[in-house]
Design a protein around this motif. Structure first.
Motif, PDB file in Angstrom:
ATOM      1  N   GLY A  18       0.856  -1.181   0.000  1.00 35.06           N
ATOM      2  CA  GLY A  18       0.000   0.000   0.000  1.00 35.06           C
ATOM      3  C   GLY A  18       0.886   1.223   0.000  1.00 35.06           C
ATOM      4  N   ARG A  19       0.277   2.405  -0.057  1.00 28.56           N
ATOM      5  CA  ARG A  19       1.129   3.597  -0.131  1.00 28.56           C
ATOM      6  C   ARG A  19       0.377   4.852   0.285  1.00 28.56           C
ATOM      7  N   PHE A  20       1.171   5.886   0.567  1.00 31.46           N
ATOM      8  CA  PHE A  20       0.645   7.236   0.718  1.00 31.46           C
ATOM      9  C   PHE A  20       1.498   8.098  -0.193  1.00 31.46           C
ATOM     10  N   ALA A  21       0.847   8.999  -0.929  1.00 32.02           N
ATOM     11  CA  ALA A  21       1.567   9.720  -1.993  1.00 32.02           C
ATOM     12  C   ALA A  21       1.282  11.215  -1.936  1.00 32.02           C
ATOM     13  N   PRO A  22       1.822  11.896  -0.947  1.00 33.42           N
ATOM     14  CA  PRO A  22       1.504  13.323  -0.825  1.00 33.42           C
ATOM     15  C   PRO A  22       2.219  14.189  -1.865  1.00 33.42           C
ATOM     16  N   SER A  23       1.570  15.288  -2.210  1.00 35.15           N
ATOM     17  CA  SER A  23       2.220  16.315  -3.032  1.00 35.15           C
ATOM     18  C   SER A  23       2.882  17.289  -2.061  1.00 35.15           C
ATOM     19  N   PRO A  24       4.190  17.506  -2.185  1.00 37.75           N
ATOM     20  CA  PRO A  24       4.893  18.299  -1.161  1.00 37.75           C
ATOM     21  C   PRO A  24       4.764  19.804  -1.386  1.00 37.75           C
ATOM     22  N   VAL A  54       6.681  10.670  -3.154  1.00 38.24           N
ATOM     23  CA  VAL A  54       6.620  12.126  -3.131  1.00 38.24           C
ATOM     24  C   VAL A  54       6.168  12.587  -4.519  1.00 38.24           C
ATOM     25  N   GLU A  55       4.982  13.157  -4.594  1.00 37.42           N
ATOM     26  CA  GLU A  55       4.411  13.531  -5.904  1.00 37.42           C
ATOM     27  C   GLU A  55       4.819  14.977  -6.230  1.00 37.42           C
ATOM     28  N   ASP A  56       6.076  15.101  -6.635  1.00 35.78           N
ATOM     29  CA  ASP A  56       6.674  16.427  -6.847  1.00 35.78           C
ATOM     30  C   ASP A  56       6.837  16.736  -8.337  1.00 35.78           C
ATOM     31  N   PRO A 189       1.828  14.309 -16.667  1.00 38.87           N
ATOM     32  CA  PRO A 189       0.744  14.653 -15.746  1.00 38.87           C
ATOM     33  C   PRO A 189       0.549  13.595 -14.657  1.00 38.87           C
ATOM     34  N   TYR A 190      -0.125  14.005 -13.605  1.00 41.91           N
ATOM     35  CA  TYR A 190      -0.400  13.142 -12.454  1.00 41.91           C
ATOM     36  C   TYR A 190      -1.040  11.808 -12.845  1.00 41.91           C
ATOM     37  N   ASN A 191      -2.081  11.866 -13.707  1.00 36.20           N
ATOM     38  CA  ASN A 191      -2.824  10.627 -14.012  1.00 36.20           C
ATOM     39  C   ASN A 191      -1.937   9.549 -14.638  1.00 36.20           C
ATOM     40  N   ALA A 193       1.560   9.465 -14.195  1.00 39.97           N
ATOM     41  CA  ALA A 193       2.633   9.131 -13.254  1.00 39.97           C
ATOM     42  C   ALA A 193       2.138   8.167 -12.174  1.00 39.97           C
ATOM     43  N   VAL A 194       0.939   8.414 -11.684  1.00 39.23           N
ATOM     44  CA  VAL A 194       0.424   7.607 -10.584  1.00 39.23           C
ATOM     45  C   VAL A 194       0.280   6.142 -11.007  1.00 39.23           C
ATOM     46  N   VAL A 195      -0.162   5.940 -12.241  1.00 36.55           N
ATOM     47  CA  VAL A 195      -0.377   4.584 -12.746  1.00 36.55           C
ATOM     48  C   VAL A 195       0.960   3.863 -12.917  1.00 36.55           C
ATOM     49  N   VAL A 207      -5.111   3.521  -1.209  1.00 35.47           N
ATOM     50  CA  VAL A 207      -6.030   4.131  -0.245  1.00 35.47           C
ATOM     51  C   VAL A 207      -5.748   5.623  -0.270  1.00 35.47           C
ATOM     52  N   ARG A 208      -6.761   6.433  -0.563  1.00 36.07           N
ATOM     53  CA  ARG A 208      -6.531   7.879  -0.679  1.00 36.07           C
ATOM     54  C   ARG A 208      -7.855   8.601  -0.486  1.00 36.07           C
ATOM     55  N   GLY A 209      -7.801   9.927  -0.519  1.00 39.07           N
ATOM     56  CA  GLY A 209      -8.984  10.730  -0.239  1.00 39.07           C
ATOM     57  C   GLY A 209     -10.096  10.499  -1.251  1.00 39.07           C
ATOM     58  N   ASP A 211     -11.928  12.428  -2.719  1.00 38.97           N
ATOM     59  CA  ASP A 211     -11.986  13.358  -3.850  1.00 38.97           C
ATOM     60  C   ASP A 211     -11.343  12.768  -5.103  1.00 38.97           C
ATOM     61  N   LEU A 212     -10.545  11.706  -4.946  1.00 34.70           N
ATOM     62  CA  LEU A 212      -9.882  11.116  -6.111  1.00 34.70           C
ATOM     63  C   LEU A 212     -10.641   9.921  -6.696  1.00 34.70           C
ATOM     64  N   LEU A 213     -11.803   9.589  -6.101  1.00 38.40           N
ATOM     65  CA  LEU A 213     -12.577   8.451  -6.629  1.00 38.40           C
ATOM     66  C   LEU A 213     -12.895   8.635  -8.114  1.00 38.40           C
TER      67      LEU A 213
HETATM   68  N1  GLU Z   1      -0.659  13.446  -4.592  1.00 39.27           N
HETATM   69  C1  GLU Z   1      -2.077  13.348  -4.434  1.00 39.27           C
HETATM   70  C2  GLU Z   1      -2.516  14.265  -3.296  1.00 39.27           C
HETATM   71  O1  GLU Z   1      -1.689  14.681  -2.502  1.00 39.27           O
HETATM   72  C3  GLU Z   1      -2.538  11.944  -4.105  1.00 39.27           C
HETATM   73  C4  GLU Z   1      -2.505  11.069  -5.278  1.00 39.27           C
HETATM   74  C5  GLU Z   1      -2.899   9.640  -5.021  1.00 39.27           C
HETATM   75  O2  GLU Z   1      -2.963   9.190  -3.861  1.00 39.27           O
HETATM   76  O3  GLU Z   1      -3.117   8.932  -6.017  1.00 39.27           O
HETATM   77  O4  GLU Z   1      -3.683  14.568  -3.220  1.00 39.27           O
END
Ligand code: GLU
Length: 307
Positions: A18-24, A54-56, A189-191, A193-195, A207-209, A211-213
């Motif tokens: 699993g992971r957490f991927a914050p934008s710094p 780190v989603e930089d 773009p994010y879409n 990179a994330v994949v 697992v994430r917020g 708002d990204l569903l």
């Molecule tokens: N970097 C995104 C954010 O901070 C999260 C992306 C993801 O979890 O797929 O909202």
């Protein structure tokens, strides 16, 4: 920086991650920290490793990595490898775009934002979906448009909807459009990179917020085109302010540093987060003993910051 692994982590290499991927781009607030705690609990409780990314992708705005990692460790998160940085992985993203291009799945798009906003669309097209303006340009038209502005690259999508399975939302079907694969300034773009990153790191649980569903169907569709494995999703409820809006800086003391100034240390914040999840106070390892996805609250958590 790698936080020491918990005992649960050391025994958990069998199945995925699993992971957490914050934008710094700012300090994490209590809503981000709660999502991170949930991502950790989902991963560890299912025997997965836990990773940080780190989603930089936007280097200009990415300045808070160290503080974010420090805050995640302070609330008790542990991770199993050095965090991956998206800014260091451009070659991977470009290789994926090249593969899609070879398969005839990519086209050049010259539209400006306002052209996209003003273009006519089909009556039931989802809001914001790309209307397909550049999809079928002739080679001569493309050559002419290249003189005016550099092209972005878009995916030639062959579906307009796609269904994902979410542990909290069940089957969720959402729109897919011809999403951007490379911006016209060359930035991935994010879409995309994330994949690529989730698959490259062996992440099979996202697992994430909540708002990204709505982004999950296009990401899952893109993964399927690239032959990448499906991931298990859990989009968790957001934390909102007393007016019901997503937490934001103006909501007062919502970061660990600000809460500490009000006498709430990281352990107290962790316990507050656990209480909001109907879990007893204590370490995250202790929380694993009672954590059960089925009994998580399904609605947003309203957070009233002390001022
Ligand atoms: N970097 C995104 C954010 O901070 C999260 C992306 C993801 O979890 O797929 O909202």
């Amino acid at each position: 920086m790698t936080a020491p692994s918990s005992p649960a982590a050391r025994t958990s290499t069998a199945a995925g991650a699993g992971r957490f991927a914050p934008s710094p781009t700012g300090d994490l607030h209590v809503g981000n920290l709660r999502t991170a705690v949930l991502a950790w609990l989902f991963a560890r409780s299912s025997g997965r490793a836990f990773l940080l990314r780190v989603e930089d992708l936007d280097p200009e705005r990415s300045r808070t990595e160290a503080g974010q990692l420090r805050d995640l460790a302070a609330v008790g998160l542990t991770w199993d490898a050095a965090p991956v940085r998206q800014s260091e992985r451009t070659a991977l993203y470009l290789a994926a775009v090249a593969r899609l291009a070879e398969a005839g799945r990519v086209y050049e798009c010259f539209c400006t934002r306002s052209e996209i906003a003003d273009a006519p669309r089909a009556p039931h097209a989802p809001p914001g979906a790309y209307p397909g303006t550049c999809r079928n340009l002739t080679e001569a038209e493309r050559a002419r448009r290249r003189q005016d502005r550099p092209a972005a690259l878009r995916l030639r999508a062959e579906v307009d909807h796609y269904t994902v399975n979410d542990l909290l939302h069940g089957a969720y079907t959402g729109p897919v459009d011809d999403l951007v694969l490379l911006r016209n300034d060359g930035a991935p773009p994010y879409n995309l990179a994330v994949v690529i990153d989730d698959a490259a790191s062996g992440i099979d649980q996202v697992v994430r917020g909540g708002d990204l569903l709505t982004s999950a169907p296009r990401q899952a569709y893109l993964a399927s085109l690239l032959g990448l494995p499906e991931v298990q999703y859990a989009h968790v409820p957001l934390v909102v302010n007393p007016e019901g809006r997503r937490l934001a800086k103006r909501d007062g003391a919502i970061t660990l540093a600000a809460m500490a100034r009000n006498g709430l240390d990281a352990t107290a914040v962790r316990d507050l987060i656990l209480a909001s999840l109907n879990l007893p106070p204590g370490t995250l390892d202790e929380a694993l003993e009672t954590f059960a996805p089925a009994s998580l609250p399904r609605g947003p958590w309203t957070f009233r910051a002390a001022s």
